[in-house]
Design a protein around this motif. Structure first.
Motif, PDB file in Angstrom:
ATOM      1  N   UNK B  32       0.783  -0.569   0.606  1.00  0.00           N
ATOM      2  CA  UNK B  32      -0.117  -0.458   0.117  1.00  0.00           C
ATOM      3  C   UNK B  32       1.094   1.425   0.394  1.00  0.00           C
ATOM      4  N   UNK B  33       0.536   2.413  -0.787  1.00  0.00           N
ATOM      5  CA  UNK B  33       1.296   3.314  -0.646  1.00  0.00           C
ATOM      6  C   UNK B  33       0.263   4.784  -0.665  1.00  0.00           C
ATOM      7  N   UNK B  34       0.764   4.752   0.919  1.00  0.00           N
ATOM      8  CA  UNK B  34      -0.116   6.425   1.058  1.00  0.00           C
ATOM      9  C   UNK B  34       1.213   7.387   0.899  1.00  0.00           C
ATOM     10  N   UNK B  35       0.714   8.849   1.752  1.00  0.00           N
ATOM     11  CA  UNK B  35       1.395   9.651   1.473  1.00  0.00           C
ATOM     12  C   UNK B  35       1.120  10.835   2.750  1.00  0.00           C
ATOM     13  N   UNK B  36       2.232  11.523   3.133  1.00  0.00           N
ATOM     14  CA  UNK B  36       2.373  11.908   4.807  1.00  0.00           C
ATOM     15  C   UNK B  36       2.423  13.579   4.447  1.00  0.00           C
ATOM     16  N   UNK B  37       2.580  14.657   5.586  1.00  0.00           N
ATOM     17  CA  UNK B  37       4.475  15.883   5.886  1.00  0.00           C
ATOM     18  C   UNK B  37       4.747  15.909   4.843  1.00  0.00           C
ATOM     19  N   UNK B  38       5.032  16.644   3.638  1.00  0.00           N
ATOM     20  CA  UNK B  38       6.224  17.490   3.150  1.00  0.00           C
ATOM     21  C   UNK B  38       7.726  17.371   4.450  1.00  0.00           C
ATOM     22  N   UNK B  39       8.457  16.497   3.818  1.00  0.00           N
ATOM     23  CA  UNK B  39       9.894  16.938   4.833  1.00  0.00           C
ATOM     24  C   UNK B  39      10.251  17.569   4.348  1.00  0.00           C
ATOM     25  N   UNK B  40      11.073  18.647   4.951  1.00  0.00           N
ATOM     26  CA  UNK B  40      12.297  19.951   4.790  1.00  0.00           C
ATOM     27  C   UNK B  40      13.374  19.042   3.480  1.00  0.00           C
ATOM     28  N   UNK B 163      20.669  -4.445   2.001  1.00  0.00           N
ATOM     29  CA  UNK B 163      19.880  -5.577   1.017  1.00  0.00           C
ATOM     30  C   UNK B 163      18.810  -5.333   2.253  1.00  0.00           C
ATOM     31  N   UNK B 164      17.570  -4.785   1.695  1.00  0.00           N
ATOM     32  CA  UNK B 164      15.836  -4.559   2.595  1.00  0.00           C
ATOM     33  C   UNK B 164      15.545  -5.188   2.580  1.00  0.00           C
ATOM     34  N   UNK B 165      14.817  -7.035   3.142  1.00  0.00           N
ATOM     35  CA  UNK B 165      14.154  -7.503   2.183  1.00  0.00           C
ATOM     36  C   UNK B 165      12.515  -7.510   3.066  1.00  0.00           C
ATOM     37  N   UNK B 166      11.587  -7.587   1.804  1.00  0.00           N
ATOM     38  CA  UNK B 166      10.056  -6.901   2.324  1.00  0.00           C
ATOM     39  C   UNK B 166       9.269  -8.054   2.495  1.00  0.00           C
ATOM     40  N   UNK B 167       8.644  -7.537   3.414  1.00  0.00           N
ATOM     41  CA  UNK B 167       7.577  -8.845   4.121  1.00  0.00           C
ATOM     42  C   UNK B 167       6.743  -9.124   3.501  1.00  0.00           C
ATOM     43  N   UNK B 168       5.771 -10.255   2.815  1.00  0.00           N
ATOM     44  CA  UNK B 168       4.853 -10.500   1.703  1.00  0.00           C
ATOM     45  C   UNK B 168       3.710  -8.631   1.458  1.00  0.00           C
ATOM     46  N   UNK B 169       3.671  -7.994   2.975  1.00  0.00           N
ATOM     47  CA  UNK B 169       2.458  -7.135   2.772  1.00  0.00           C
ATOM     48  C   UNK B 169       3.718  -6.209   3.632  1.00  0.00           C
ATOM     49  N   UNK B 170       2.601  -4.536   3.023  1.00  0.00           N
ATOM     50  CA  UNK B 170       3.063  -3.532   4.194  1.00  0.00           C
ATOM     51  C   UNK B 170       2.757  -1.962   3.675  1.00  0.00           C
ATOM     52  N   UNK B 171       2.932  -1.294   5.019  1.00  0.00           N
ATOM     53  CA  UNK B 171       2.587   0.107   4.161  1.00  0.00           C
ATOM     54  C   UNK B 171       3.491   0.892   4.150  1.00  0.00           C
ATOM     55  N   UNK B 172       3.945   1.772   2.804  1.00  0.00           N
ATOM     56  CA  UNK B 172       4.698   2.461   2.208  1.00  0.00           C
ATOM     57  C   UNK B 172       3.966   4.209   2.721  1.00  0.00           C
ATOM     58  N   UNK B 173       4.399   5.027   3.486  1.00  0.00           N
ATOM     59  CA  UNK B 173       4.368   6.338   3.286  1.00  0.00           C
ATOM     60  C   UNK B 173       4.905   7.623   3.188  1.00  0.00           C
ATOM     61  N   UNK B 174       4.796   7.658   2.305  1.00  0.00           N
ATOM     62  CA  UNK B 174       6.356   8.421   2.177  1.00  0.00           C
ATOM     63  C   UNK B 174       5.567  10.608   1.793  1.00  0.00           C
ATOM     64  N   UNK B 175       6.939  11.073   1.971  1.00  0.00           N
ATOM     65  CA  UNK B 175       6.577  12.433   2.080  1.00  0.00           C
ATOM     66  C   UNK B 175       6.208  13.041   1.300  1.00  0.00           C
ATOM     67  N   UNK B 176       5.467  14.016   0.875  1.00  0.00           N
ATOM     68  CA  UNK B 176       4.773  14.405  -0.126  1.00  0.00           C
ATOM     69  C   UNK B 176       5.655  15.197  -1.165  1.00  0.00           C
ATOM     70  N   UNK B 177       6.661  15.740  -0.689  1.00  0.00           N
ATOM     71  CA  UNK B 177       7.814  16.035  -2.024  1.00  0.00           C
ATOM     72  C   UNK B 177       8.725  15.003  -2.810  1.00  0.00           C
ATOM     73  N   UNK B 178       8.176  13.793  -1.864  1.00  0.00           N
ATOM     74  CA  UNK B 178       8.736  12.633  -2.651  1.00  0.00           C
ATOM     75  C   UNK B 178       7.510  11.514  -3.795  1.00  0.00           C
TER      76      UNK B 178
END
Lengths: 216, 216
Positions: B32-40, B163-178
């Motif tokens: 799942x991909x969502x967004x959050x506040x801008x990071x300076x 290397x970062x291994x992902x689990x079979x599911x997870x939520x990614x929440x990315x700052x709005x300026x990225x």
């Protein structure tokens, strides 16, 4: 700046390196280099080579190759051992698996025939370590990729690179039509033109290691 | 060609892959991909940046950075997760170590702040695996090398890729300026111009793995 800070700074650089996997390397001068009889090298046109590859693929399936990444020290910098064939192209020591042969057995056989007295010669065993990378050929031409390209289900060649750790001393005996060169990583890196994609990518594949130069 | 030979051929390709270290990857649609506040983001001239780097070096020594290599599957091909900052440059998720912080702790902190709800947010832990490679800066300018260049005793920056291994599911929440993008390895490989040396070299660093696509 206070003294405590300075010593922490120095420490942090050293810790940084010691946190990584350490690879012991020995000065080039630890090794003896001699020569032996010329080894036959296929001298064919690109067209004939493609015909041969196709016939081999039909008979035996994908061509499996192995190659050795061997590092020595010179001028405080890691150098890669590279074979130069007939004063022209550069290759890593290695070659093609026989049917049913394992990667490791093939690499040991090829190292003995190309860098030592012979397949059944004396001398220390070759210490074949981890696989560092693989290169794929989707067809019989020359393009190589460090991944299986999308939609390719029947790749034609796979070359696996293995780290080979040297003992503190050993004799290298190389066929007269080959030259064994120690080339600095800084000369190889990103130098596709001179060394091709496999060799020019080796410094990156080795970058996870901290080199520990063992003074003799 | 007889049947026995054919089945050996098919088998040899599969064996070849299963002999390698296997990396499980999951389809992009598992996440799942969502967004959050801008990071300076620092918006400074190259000159100001160099001044800041010099001051930081004098105060804290070499700049230590970490970056994450995270792979997902799309169209049966491995894709790398890459952050695009302000619709321009591409970066791997990661950042700079705080004084005394370990590589792993820093990477987990950065992944939480850049790809998750926050430093103290909920959600599965990040599974940081092996170091795949390191890149060095001998000075405050921008050139990077996958080795410590000869005669450089006081490098200014070291970036370690994990290397970062992902689990079979997870939520990614990315700052709005990225923007978080999944880029195919075949698009990244050797593409210095678009992605810079660190990202464009990742397919090679991953080449030792056989990718196992886990269907959901």
């Amino acid at each position: 700046m206070d003294d405590q800070f300075m010593s922490e700074n120095v420490g942090s650089h050293h810790n940084r390196r010691s946190e990584s996997e350490v690879l012991d390397i020995y000065p080039l001068s630890c090794y003896y280099f001699g020569s032996k009889e010329t080894t036959p090298v296929k001298n064919e046109t690109l067209y004939d080579r493609v015909l041969r590859m196709k016939a081999n693929y039909d008979a035996h399936g994908m061509r499996n190759c192995v190659a050795a990444v061997i590092v020595v020290e010179l001028f405080k910098h890691p150098h890669l051992l590279v074979l130069q064939v007939n004063n022209s192209i550069f290759k890593l020591p290695g070659g093609r698996l026989r049917p049913g042969e394992s990667d490791i057995d093939c690499l040991k056989r090829k190292l003995s025939s190309k860098l030592s007295v012979g397949e059944n010669g004396r001398g220390p065993e070759w210490q074949v370590g981890e696989c560092l990378g693989m290169w794929w050929k989707p067809d019989f031409e020359t393009l190589l990729y460090p991944y299986l390209p999308p939609n390719i289900t029947r790749p034609k060649e796979c070359t696996k690179l293995f780290l080979v750790k040297l003992p503190p001393s050993r004799r290298f005996i190389v066929p007269k039509n080959f030259k064994l060169l120690a080339v600095p990583l800084c000369e190889i890196h990103d130098n596709h033109k001179a060394y091709g994609p496999i060799i020019s990518g080796v410094p990156q594949l080795l970058s996870k290691f901290s080199f520990n130069i063992v003074e003799s």
